[in-house]
Write a protein that holds these residues in place. Structure first.
Motif, PDB file in Angstrom:
ATOM      1  N   VAL A 110       0.842  -1.197   0.000  1.00  0.00           N
ATOM      2  CA  VAL A 110       0.000   0.000   0.000  1.00  0.00           C
ATOM      3  C   VAL A 110       0.878   1.249   0.000  1.00  0.00           C
ATOM      4  CG1 VAL A 110      -1.716   1.305   1.300  1.00  0.00           C
ATOM      5  CG2 VAL A 110      -1.945  -1.170   1.086  1.00  0.00           C
ATOM      6  N   ALA A 111       1.945   1.245   0.807  1.00  0.00           N
ATOM      7  CA  ALA A 111       2.858   2.392   0.841  1.00  0.00           C
ATOM      8  C   ALA A 111       3.504   2.598  -0.533  1.00  0.00           C
ATOM      9  CB  ALA A 111       3.922   2.181   1.913  1.00  0.00           C
ATOM     10  N   GLU A 112       3.887   1.518  -1.198  1.00  0.00           N
ATOM     11  CA  GLU A 112       4.465   1.612  -2.539  1.00  0.00           C
ATOM     12  C   GLU A 112       3.450   2.185  -3.537  1.00  0.00           C
ATOM     13  OE1 GLU A 112       7.125   1.297  -5.696  1.00  0.00           O
ATOM     14  OE2 GLU A 112       7.534   1.099  -3.552  1.00  0.00           O
ATOM     15  N   LEU A 113       2.206   1.726  -3.435  1.00  0.00           N
ATOM     16  CA  LEU A 113       1.148   2.214  -4.317  1.00  0.00           C
ATOM     17  C   LEU A 113       0.906   3.707  -4.105  1.00  0.00           C
ATOM     18  CD1 LEU A 113      -1.048   1.348  -6.375  1.00  0.00           C
ATOM     19  CD2 LEU A 113      -2.535   0.906  -4.439  1.00  0.00           C
ATOM     20  N   LEU A 114       0.874   4.130  -2.848  1.00  0.00           N
ATOM     21  CA  LEU A 114       0.668   5.551  -2.548  1.00  0.00           C
ATOM     22  C   LEU A 114       1.859   6.389  -3.011  1.00  0.00           C
ATOM     23  CD1 LEU A 114      -0.924   5.238   0.986  1.00  0.00           C
ATOM     24  CD2 LEU A 114      -2.075   5.865  -1.127  1.00  0.00           C
ATOM     25  N   TYR A 115       3.050   5.840  -2.881  1.00  0.00           N
ATOM     26  CA  TYR A 115       4.248   6.555  -3.334  1.00  0.00           C
ATOM     27  C   TYR A 115       4.227   6.732  -4.850  1.00  0.00           C
ATOM     28  CZ  TYR A 115       9.141   7.393  -4.504  1.00  0.00           C
ATOM     29  OH  TYR A 115      10.295   7.907  -5.018  1.00  0.00           O
ATOM     30  N   ARG A 116       3.896   5.668  -5.579  1.00  0.00           N
ATOM     31  CA  ARG A 116       3.850   5.753  -7.039  1.00  0.00           C
ATOM     32  C   ARG A 116       2.723   6.654  -7.527  1.00  0.00           C
ATOM     33  NH1 ARG A 116       5.631   0.350 -10.081  1.00  0.00           N
ATOM     34  NH2 ARG A 116       7.536  -0.034  -8.917  1.00  0.00           N
ATOM     35  N   SER A 117       1.667   6.779  -6.733  1.00  0.00           N
ATOM     36  CA  SER A 117       0.555   7.649  -7.114  1.00  0.00           C
ATOM     37  C   SER A 117       0.827   9.101  -6.773  1.00  0.00           C
ATOM     38  CB  SER A 117      -0.721   7.193  -6.404  1.00  0.00           C
ATOM     39  OG  SER A 117      -1.028   5.878  -6.760  1.00  0.00           O
ATOM     40  N   GLY A 118       1.884   9.367  -6.006  1.00  0.00           N
ATOM     41  CA  GLY A 118       2.225  10.727  -5.638  1.00  0.00           C
ATOM     42  C   GLY A 118       1.505  11.233  -4.410  1.00  0.00           C
ATOM     43  N   VAL A 119       0.872  10.333  -3.653  1.00  0.00           N
ATOM     44  CA  VAL A 119       0.135  10.754  -2.452  1.00  0.00           C
ATOM     45  C   VAL A 119       1.098  10.967  -1.297  1.00  0.00           C
ATOM     46  CG1 VAL A 119      -1.660  10.084  -0.802  1.00  0.00           C
ATOM     47  CG2 VAL A 119      -1.941   9.580  -3.224  1.00  0.00           C
ATOM     48  N   VAL A 120       2.095  10.100  -1.131  1.00  0.00           N
ATOM     49  CA  VAL A 120       3.099  10.266  -0.080  1.00  0.00           C
ATOM     50  C   VAL A 120       4.455  10.469  -0.731  1.00  0.00           C
ATOM     51  CG1 VAL A 120       1.856   8.917   1.660  1.00  0.00           C
ATOM     52  CG2 VAL A 120       3.445   7.767   0.156  1.00  0.00           C
ATOM     53  N   ALA A 121       5.311  11.248  -0.071  1.00  0.00           N
ATOM     54  CA  ALA A 121       6.626  11.557  -0.624  1.00  0.00           C
ATOM     55  C   ALA A 121       7.659  10.499  -0.256  1.00  0.00           C
ATOM     56  CB  ALA A 121       7.090  12.929  -0.136  1.00  0.00           C
ATOM     57  N   ASP A 122       7.522   9.889   0.932  1.00  0.00           N
ATOM     58  CA  ASP A 122       8.504   8.908   1.391  1.00  0.00           C
ATOM     59  C   ASP A 122       7.761   7.651   1.838  1.00  0.00           C
ATOM     60  OD1 ASP A 122      10.691   7.543   2.288  1.00  0.00           O
ATOM     61  OD2 ASP A 122      11.100   8.869   3.988  1.00  0.00           O
ATOM     62  N   ARG A 123       7.876   6.593   1.056  1.00  0.00           N
ATOM     63  CA  ARG A 123       7.135   5.365   1.369  1.00  0.00           C
ATOM     64  C   ARG A 123       7.646   4.696   2.629  1.00  0.00           C
ATOM     65  NH1 ARG A 123       9.364   3.842  -3.762  1.00  0.00           N
ATOM     66  NH2 ARG A 123      11.404   2.946  -3.426  1.00  0.00           N
ATOM     67  N   ASN A 124       8.959   4.768   2.873  1.00  0.00           N
ATOM     68  CA  ASN A 124       9.519   4.124   4.065  1.00  0.00           C
ATOM     69  C   ASN A 124       9.052   4.816   5.342  1.00  0.00           C
ATOM     70  OD1 ASN A 124      10.898   2.216   2.540  1.00  0.00           O
ATOM     71  ND2 ASN A 124      12.663   3.567   2.282  1.00  0.00           N
ATOM     72  N   ALA A 125       9.022   6.152   5.324  1.00  0.00           N
ATOM     73  CA  ALA A 125       8.548   6.890   6.493  1.00  0.00           C
ATOM     74  C   ALA A 125       7.062   6.619   6.730  1.00  0.00           C
ATOM     75  CB  ALA A 125       8.789   8.384   6.297  1.00  0.00           C
ATOM     76  N   PHE A 126       6.301   6.551   5.644  1.00  0.00           N
ATOM     77  CA  PHE A 126       4.862   6.275   5.784  1.00  0.00           C
ATOM     78  C   PHE A 126       4.632   4.878   6.350  1.00  0.00           C
ATOM     79  CE2 PHE A 126       0.775   4.828   4.050  1.00  0.00           C
ATOM     80  CZ  PHE A 126      -0.051   5.790   4.615  1.00  0.00           C
TER      81      PHE A 126
END
Length: 163
Positions: A110-126
């Motif tokens: 989910v974090a990877e998906l949000l990162y690729r969609s531009g919703v979150v800037a840092d997937r690891n932090a999220f």
């Protein structure tokens, strides 16, 4: 020619007699099809609408012309859409992004998906924030819409709410 010719003849006659007896029992029992209860029509006698109504009691019924997608088809279309974006991390103010969280996705995906969609800037932090708050197993399946560039806490609240 054979030493045990009588024995082989006996075995052959026994097999034939057994097969005949089995056939007699099956014929006596019936054709194997249970008789239809009173008031119920056989499937061959029903029109398509009646057959569909009866089948819907036990199965999901779709029209023949209705296009059905497998999970692999949906994933491929999402990946194609993500590849088509010129810069997935550029989130414009007022821009709406819809993300579909499919069943079985773990927090890392989910974090990877949000990162690729531009919703979150840092997937690891999220992902770390989800782990710290113990929310990794509470993410709801479905479409989630994000507007602009939300902060990570707003993203978490949107993912936890059923859409």
């Amino acid at each position: 020619m054979f030493k045990n010719r009588a024995m082989l003849s006996g075995v052959g006659i026994g097999l034939i007699a057994g097969a005949i007896l089995l056939q007699v029992m099956l014929v006596a029992k019936g054709t194997g099809a249970a008789p239809m209860p009173a008031g119920k029509a056989a499937p061959e006698d029903m029109d398509p609408k009646q057959l569909k109504e009866v089948a819907q009691k036990y199965y999901q019924v779709y029209d023949k012309n209705e296009k059905l997608f497998t999970q692999a088809d949906v994933d491929k279309k999402v990946q194609d859409a993500l590849k088509a974006q010129p810069n997935p991390n550029a989130g414009a103010a007022g821009k709406k992004v819809a993300v579909y969280v499919s069943p079985g996705l773990i927090a890392t995906q989910v974090a990877e998906l949000l990162y690729r969609s531009g919703v979150v800037a840092d997937r690891n932090a999220f992902e770390k924030m989800l782990n710290e708050q113990r929310l990794t197993d509470k993410i709801q399946v479905g479409y989630h819409v994000f507007e602009g560039t939300p902060d990570p806490q707003q993203v978490v609240q949107t993912l936890l709410s059923a859409q």
